[in-house]
Design an enzyme around this catalytic site. Sequence first.
Site, PDB file in Angstrom:
ATOM      1  N   LYS A  14       0.925  -1.388   0.197  1.00 29.40           N
ATOM      2  CA  LYS A  14      -0.038  -0.191  -0.075  1.00 29.40           C
ATOM      3  C   LYS A  14       0.755   1.281   0.008  1.00 29.40           C
ATOM      4  O   LYS A  14       0.579   2.339  -0.814  1.00 29.40           O
ATOM      5  CB  LYS A  14      -1.030  -0.050   1.203  1.00 29.40           C
ATOM      6  CG  LYS A  14      -0.504   0.130   2.468  1.00 29.40           C
ATOM      7  CD  LYS A  14      -1.605   0.087   3.446  1.00 29.40           C
ATOM      8  CE  LYS A  14      -1.167   0.062   4.845  1.00 29.40           C
ATOM      9  NZ  LYS A  14      -0.248   1.216   5.441  1.00 29.40           N
ATOM     10  N   ARG A  89      -8.367   2.713  10.537  1.00 33.10           N
ATOM     11  CA  ARG A  89      -7.980   1.583  10.403  1.00 33.10           C
ATOM     12  C   ARG A  89      -9.041   0.676  11.477  1.00 33.10           C
ATOM     13  O   ARG A  89      -8.667  -0.614  11.809  1.00 33.10           O
ATOM     14  CB  ARG A  89      -6.607   1.332  11.259  1.00 33.10           C
ATOM     15  CG  ARG A  89      -5.397   0.895  10.001  1.00 33.10           C
ATOM     16  CD  ARG A  89      -4.109   1.242  10.649  1.00 33.10           C
ATOM     17  NE  ARG A  89      -3.095   0.147  10.102  1.00 33.10           N
ATOM     18  CZ  ARG A  89      -2.122   0.580   9.645  1.00 33.10           C
ATOM     19  NH1 ARG A  89      -1.669   1.884   9.536  1.00 33.10           N
ATOM     20  NH2 ARG A  89      -1.165  -0.234   9.194  1.00 33.10           N
ATOM     21  N   ARG A 123      11.413  -6.927   3.290  1.00 34.98           N
ATOM     22  CA  ARG A 123      11.131  -5.654   3.224  1.00 34.98           C
ATOM     23  C   ARG A 123      12.509  -4.882   4.125  1.00 34.98           C
ATOM     24  O   ARG A 123      12.888  -5.215   5.074  1.00 34.98           O
ATOM     25  CB  ARG A 123       9.911  -5.217   3.888  1.00 34.98           C
ATOM     26  CG  ARG A 123       9.624  -3.656   4.066  1.00 34.98           C
ATOM     27  CD  ARG A 123       8.298  -3.790   4.103  1.00 34.98           C
ATOM     28  NE  ARG A 123       7.718  -3.712   5.280  1.00 34.98           N
ATOM     29  CZ  ARG A 123       6.170  -3.435   5.628  1.00 34.98           C
ATOM     30  NH1 ARG A 123       5.592  -3.304   4.647  1.00 34.98           N
ATOM     31  NH2 ARG A 123       5.933  -3.643   6.558  1.00 34.98           N
ATOM     32  N   ARG A 156      12.485  -2.774   9.399  1.00 34.48           N
ATOM     33  CA  ARG A 156      11.701  -2.068  10.394  1.00 34.48           C
ATOM     34  C   ARG A 156      11.517  -2.856  11.669  1.00 34.48           C
ATOM     35  O   ARG A 156      11.440  -4.025  11.823  1.00 34.48           O
ATOM     36  CB  ARG A 156      10.442  -2.063   9.756  1.00 34.48           C
ATOM     37  CG  ARG A 156      10.323  -0.722   8.990  1.00 34.48           C
ATOM     38  CD  ARG A 156       8.835  -0.630   8.072  1.00 34.48           C
ATOM     39  NE  ARG A 156       7.583  -0.699   8.947  1.00 34.48           N
ATOM     40  CZ  ARG A 156       6.312  -0.736   8.619  1.00 34.48           C
ATOM     41  NH1 ARG A 156       6.142  -0.049   7.300  1.00 34.48           N
ATOM     42  NH2 ARG A 156       5.208  -0.933   9.437  1.00 34.48           N
ATOM     43  N   ARG A 167       0.336  -7.481  13.495  1.00 42.12           N
ATOM     44  CA  ARG A 167      -0.416  -6.534  12.500  1.00 42.12           C
ATOM     45  C   ARG A 167      -1.285  -7.130  11.994  1.00 42.12           C
ATOM     46  O   ARG A 167      -2.491  -6.727  11.205  1.00 42.12           O
ATOM     47  CB  ARG A 167       0.740  -5.890  11.860  1.00 42.12           C
ATOM     48  CG  ARG A 167       1.293  -4.877  12.722  1.00 42.12           C
ATOM     49  CD  ARG A 167       2.584  -4.014  12.331  1.00 42.12           C
ATOM     50  NE  ARG A 167       2.834  -4.286  11.008  1.00 42.12           N
ATOM     51  CZ  ARG A 167       4.079  -4.475  10.557  1.00 42.12           C
ATOM     52  NH1 ARG A 167       4.921  -4.943  11.520  1.00 42.12           N
ATOM     53  NH2 ARG A 167       4.456  -4.375   9.411  1.00 42.12           N
TER      54      ARG A 167
HETATM   55  P1  AMP Z   1       2.427   1.491   8.682  1.00 39.37           P
HETATM   56  O1  AMP Z   1       3.093   1.910   8.249  1.00 39.37           O
HETATM   57  O2  AMP Z   1       1.018   1.842   8.063  1.00 39.37           O
HETATM   58  O3  AMP Z   1       2.437  -0.281   8.634  1.00 39.37           O
HETATM   59  O4  AMP Z   1       2.133   1.602  10.437  1.00 39.37           O
HETATM   60  C1  AMP Z   1       2.845   1.113  11.437  1.00 39.37           C
HETATM   61  C2  AMP Z   1       2.393   1.446  12.604  1.00 39.37           C
HETATM   62  O5  AMP Z   1       1.931   2.572  13.022  1.00 39.37           O
HETATM   63  C3  AMP Z   1       1.005   0.326  12.848  1.00 39.37           C
HETATM   64  O6  AMP Z   1       1.458  -0.956  12.951  1.00 39.37           O
HETATM   65  C4  AMP Z   1       0.383   0.908  13.960  1.00 39.37           C
HETATM   66  O7  AMP Z   1       1.101   0.696  15.079  1.00 39.37           O
HETATM   67  C5  AMP Z   1       0.753   2.398  13.734  1.00 39.37           C
HETATM   68  N1  AMP Z   1      -0.317   3.076  13.031  1.00 39.37           N
HETATM   69  C6  AMP Z   1      -0.243   3.665  11.544  1.00 39.37           C
HETATM   70  N2  AMP Z   1      -1.537   3.967  11.449  1.00 39.37           N
HETATM   71  C7  AMP Z   1      -2.378   3.740  12.559  1.00 39.37           C
HETATM   72  C8  AMP Z   1      -3.724   3.947  12.706  1.00 39.37           C
HETATM   73  N3  AMP Z   1      -4.617   4.561  11.690  1.00 39.37           N
HETATM   74  N4  AMP Z   1      -4.321   3.444  13.727  1.00 39.37           N
HETATM   75  C9  AMP Z   1      -3.601   2.828  14.814  1.00 39.37           C
HETATM   76  N5  AMP Z   1      -2.390   2.802  14.725  1.00 39.37           N
HETATM   77  C10 AMP Z   1      -1.768   3.252  13.626  1.00 39.37           C
END
Ligand code: AMP
Length: 228
Positions: A14, A89, A123, A156, A167
Site C-alpha cells: 500500500k 484502521r 522488506r 523495520r 499486525r
Molecule cells: P504502517 O506504516 O501503516 O504499517 O503503520 C505502522 C504502525 O503505525 C502500525 O502497526 C500501528 O502501530 C501504527 N499506526 C499507523 N496507522 C495507524 C492507525 N490508523 N491507527 C492505529 N495505529 C496506526
Amino acid sequence: MHKYVIMGPQGSGKGTQAGLLARGFDLVHISVGDIFRWHVQNRTKLGTRVQRYMNEGRLVPDEMVSDVVKWRLEIHDWRHGFVLDGFPRNKAQTEFFLENYDIDAVIAIELAEEAAIARIQSRRLCSSCGLDYNLIQLRPHVPSVCDNCGGRLVTRADDTPEAVRTRLAEYREKTRPILDLLREKELIVTVDGTPPPDVVQAEIRRRLGLGAAAAVAGEASPVAELTR
Ligand code: AMP
C-alpha cells in the site's frame, strides 16, 4: 482534486502504491505510519508514547491517531489532492473519518496472509530517508545501501515475526471489516495486490478512471518509477 484513502494488510504494497499514485498525479502522500516513525526517530513526546504499540504491531490508541490525522490534514499543503495511507484502521476511526472528511474513493489492496508474510520478511527501509525496498521486487543497486541517499538499509523495528502476526491479525479483525462501513458512503476499489507493483498501479489507475494523459509531465510510466 483527487482525494483517496488506501488500505491493505502489511506487505500488500500500500505504501508503494500510494507513493506511485502520488508521484504520478502530483498528490500528497500522507502516511500515518511514517508520521509516527518520524516521531519515534526524533524521540518526541508522542514518539515515546507510540513506540511500544508500533514495535508490538498493535494499533496506536485512537485519540493519538485522530489528533495526528487532524493536524496533518489541516496543513492543507496539496494542490491536486492526497492519498491517505494507513487511516482509518478501525470502527471508531472510520466514524471520525466519515464525519469529518470527504474523499473520492477508497483503494483496498487484497493479499493473502502467506504472501504478505513472505514480502514483509524481504522488506528493508532506508534508515536515513525512509525509502522502502523489497529484496524480491525492489532491490537496491548496491546491497544494503539506499539508491536515493546512500543511507543504510535496515529492517523495520516492527517487522519481527511476532509483530507481523499481530499486525495481520489487527488488519483481519479490525481494519478489513470497516470496508463494509465505508462502502455505505464511499466508492471502494478493490485490487489484487499479488501481481508486480507496476501491474497493480496500472489497475488502480484504470479502476479510478485516471487516464495516463492526466499524469503529470515527466513521469514516463509507473515501471520507470519502480526500476529507480
Ligand atoms: P504502517 O506504516 O501503516 O504499517 O503503520 C505502522 C504502525 O503505525 C502500525 O502497526 C500501528 O502501530 C501504527 N499506526 C499507523 N496507522 C495507524 C492507525 N490508523 N491507527 C492505529 N495505529 C496506526
